[in-house]
Design a protein around this motif. Structure first.
Motif, mmCIF file in Angstrom:
data_model
loop_
_atom_site.group_PDB
_atom_site.id
_atom_site.type_symbol
_atom_site.label_atom_id
_atom_site.label_comp_id
_atom_site.label_asym_id
_atom_site.label_seq_id
_atom_site.Cartn_x
_atom_site.Cartn_y
_atom_site.Cartn_z
ATOM 1 N N GLY A 34 -4.395 2.742 6.942
ATOM 2 C CA GLY A 34 -4.881 3.837 6.030
ATOM 3 C C GLY A 34 -3.951 4.289 5.022
ATOM 4 N N VAL A 35 -4.263 4.811 3.835
ATOM 5 C CA VAL A 35 -3.317 5.220 2.769
ATOM 6 C C VAL A 35 -3.455 6.515 2.716
ATOM 7 C CG1 VAL A 35 -2.997 2.702 1.927
ATOM 8 C CG2 VAL A 35 -4.865 4.583 0.820
ATOM 9 N N THR A 60 -2.303 9.619 -0.645
ATOM 10 C CA THR A 60 -1.645 10.031 -1.754
ATOM 11 C C THR A 60 -1.048 11.448 -1.938
ATOM 12 O OG1 THR A 60 -2.729 8.288 -3.055
ATOM 13 C CG2 THR A 60 -1.575 9.801 -4.398
ATOM 14 N N SER A 74 1.563 4.720 3.365
ATOM 15 C CA SER A 74 0.379 3.860 4.181
ATOM 16 C C SER A 74 0.759 4.123 5.688
ATOM 17 C CB SER A 74 0.443 2.477 4.115
ATOM 18 O OG SER A 74 1.719 2.003 4.205
ATOM 19 N N THR A 105 2.514 7.235 -2.799
ATOM 20 C CA THR A 105 1.264 6.920 -1.958
ATOM 21 C C THR A 105 2.277 6.319 -0.631
ATOM 22 O OG1 THR A 105 0.257 5.957 -3.775
ATOM 23 C CG2 THR A 105 -0.540 5.229 -1.609
ATOM 24 N N HIS A 154 0.838 -1.298 -0.241
ATOM 25 C CA HIS A 154 0.114 -0.003 0.011
ATOM 26 C C HIS A 154 0.682 1.510 0.077
ATOM 27 C CE1 HIS A 154 -3.334 -2.769 0.592
ATOM 28 N NE2 HIS A 154 -2.712 -3.071 1.667
ATOM 29 N N GLU A 197 -0.256 2.022 9.493
ATOM 30 C CA GLU A 197 -1.236 0.917 10.353
ATOM 31 C C GLU A 197 -0.754 1.240 11.763
ATOM 32 O OE1 GLU A 197 -2.432 -3.699 10.396
ATOM 33 O OE2 GLU A 197 -0.773 -3.014 9.220
ATOM 34 N N CYS A 236 -7.175 7.604 3.773
ATOM 35 C CA CYS A 236 -8.386 6.867 3.587
ATOM 36 C C CYS A 236 -8.148 5.441 4.212
ATOM 37 C CB CYS A 236 -8.372 6.806 1.912
ATOM 38 S SG CYS A 236 -9.752 5.588 1.436
ATOM 39 N N ILE A 237 -9.121 5.022 5.032
ATOM 40 C CA ILE A 237 -9.092 3.863 5.761
ATOM 41 C C ILE A 237 -9.357 2.603 4.982
ATOM 42 C CG2 ILE A 237 -9.557 2.427 7.714
ATOM 43 C CD1 ILE A 237 -8.073 5.031 8.349
ATOM 44 N N LEU A 238 -8.406 1.673 4.692
ATOM 45 C CA LEU A 238 -8.433 0.450 3.941
ATOM 46 C C LEU A 238 -9.192 -0.581 4.881
ATOM 47 C CD1 LEU A 238 -5.485 0.336 1.477
ATOM 48 C CD2 LEU A 238 -7.711 1.212 1.098
ATOM 49 N N ASP A 239 -8.547 -0.705 6.014
ATOM 50 C CA ASP A 239 -9.215 -1.741 6.930
ATOM 51 C C ASP A 239 -9.064 -1.260 8.207
ATOM 52 O OD1 ASP A 239 -9.199 -3.995 8.796
ATOM 53 O OD2 ASP A 239 -7.367 -4.990 7.929
#
Length: 244
Positions: free
Chosen positions: A239-240, A242, A154, A152, A120, A156, A181-184
């Motif tokens: 989260g990620v 850009t 990330s 990009t 990510h 966690e 932007c929260i991916l998980d």
């Protein structure tokens, strides 16, 4: 470079001469083709490990110079050895500190960034070194992108738990989390709770849950303590972001 100079660079008090066998073990890890395993353990006292790492500073600086890391960034990066040793004991974070020597993780201003991209993007870490102000974060992201070529990033971390944004929305941590932007969202877990206890209070989870041991003072401390004492677990969302 003298032992005293090397110890000053990493931020430890110069002690007895470094153990040459320990230095040799760490040297092999620093120059290995692969990063050290996360479960790597070295059976030595923290002071001995920190001093052996200081002995490898000239080699670490040469290695990082060779892969294009600016010297000012290398010097800032190496100070994490002393910081982590003071806070947690070098013996408890050997894989991380070897990565610091190798330049796998570098400190660029307020943030630390992994030089190699993962699934990510380039992972960010937040060293225990003061305020997480928006201006400092902006500067770090800009410089990290320039050094690594990252577009990009990330993260966690317990810092992205949504309870912080809800309870103290004007805080620097909430502002930092809002960039991603929260991916998980991450599962609430004892592991995440132990991490927030460690980084917020420098205490174990069981100590933070005991009102007789830990008295919270800041808004963040009160939030964390009340959550953990209320029987809830913390999360470590992924989260990620850009860069523009």
């Amino acid at each position: 470079m003298t032992d005293h100079d090397a110890a000053a660079i990493v931020g430890i008090e110069p002690a007895a001469e470094a153990d040459l066998l320990l230095v040799a073990v760490l040297r092999e890890l620093v120059h290995a083709a692969r990063e050290p395993a996360e479960d790597l353990v070295i059976s030595a006292a923290g002071d001995e490990i920190a001093m052996a790492m200081a002995a490898l500073v000239p080699e670490a600086m040469a290695r990082q110079r060779g892969i294009g890391i600016p010297e000012a960034v290398t010097l800032a990066t190496l100070r994490d050895i002393g910081r982590k040793h003071r806070l947690y004991g070098a013996e408890t974070v050997v894989p991380w500190l070897v990565g610091i020597l190798r330049g796998d993780v570098i400190q660029v201003g307020r943030l630390q960034v992994e030089r190699r991209a993962g699934a990510h993007g380039h992972a960010l870490h937040i060293p225990e070194s003061g305020a997480l102000s928006p201006a400092l974060v902006d500067d770090s992201l800009h410089r990290a992108a320039a050094i690594t070529g990252a577009k990009t990033f990330s993260c966690e971390s317990w810092l992205l738990d949504p309870r912080i944004g809800s309870a103290i929305p004007a805080s620097n941590i909430a502002g930092f989390a809002a960039r991603f932007c929260i991916l998980d969202p991450g599962a609430a877990s004892a592991e995440a709770s132990a991490a927030v206890a460690k980084f917020v209070f420098r205490r174990s989870l069981s100590e933070v849950r005991d009102p007789a041991v830990v008295v919270p003072r800041s808004s963040l401390e009160r939030l964390v303590a009340s959550t953990l004492r209320g029987g809830e677990e913390w999360t470590s969302p992924l989260g990620v972001l850009t860069t523009p």
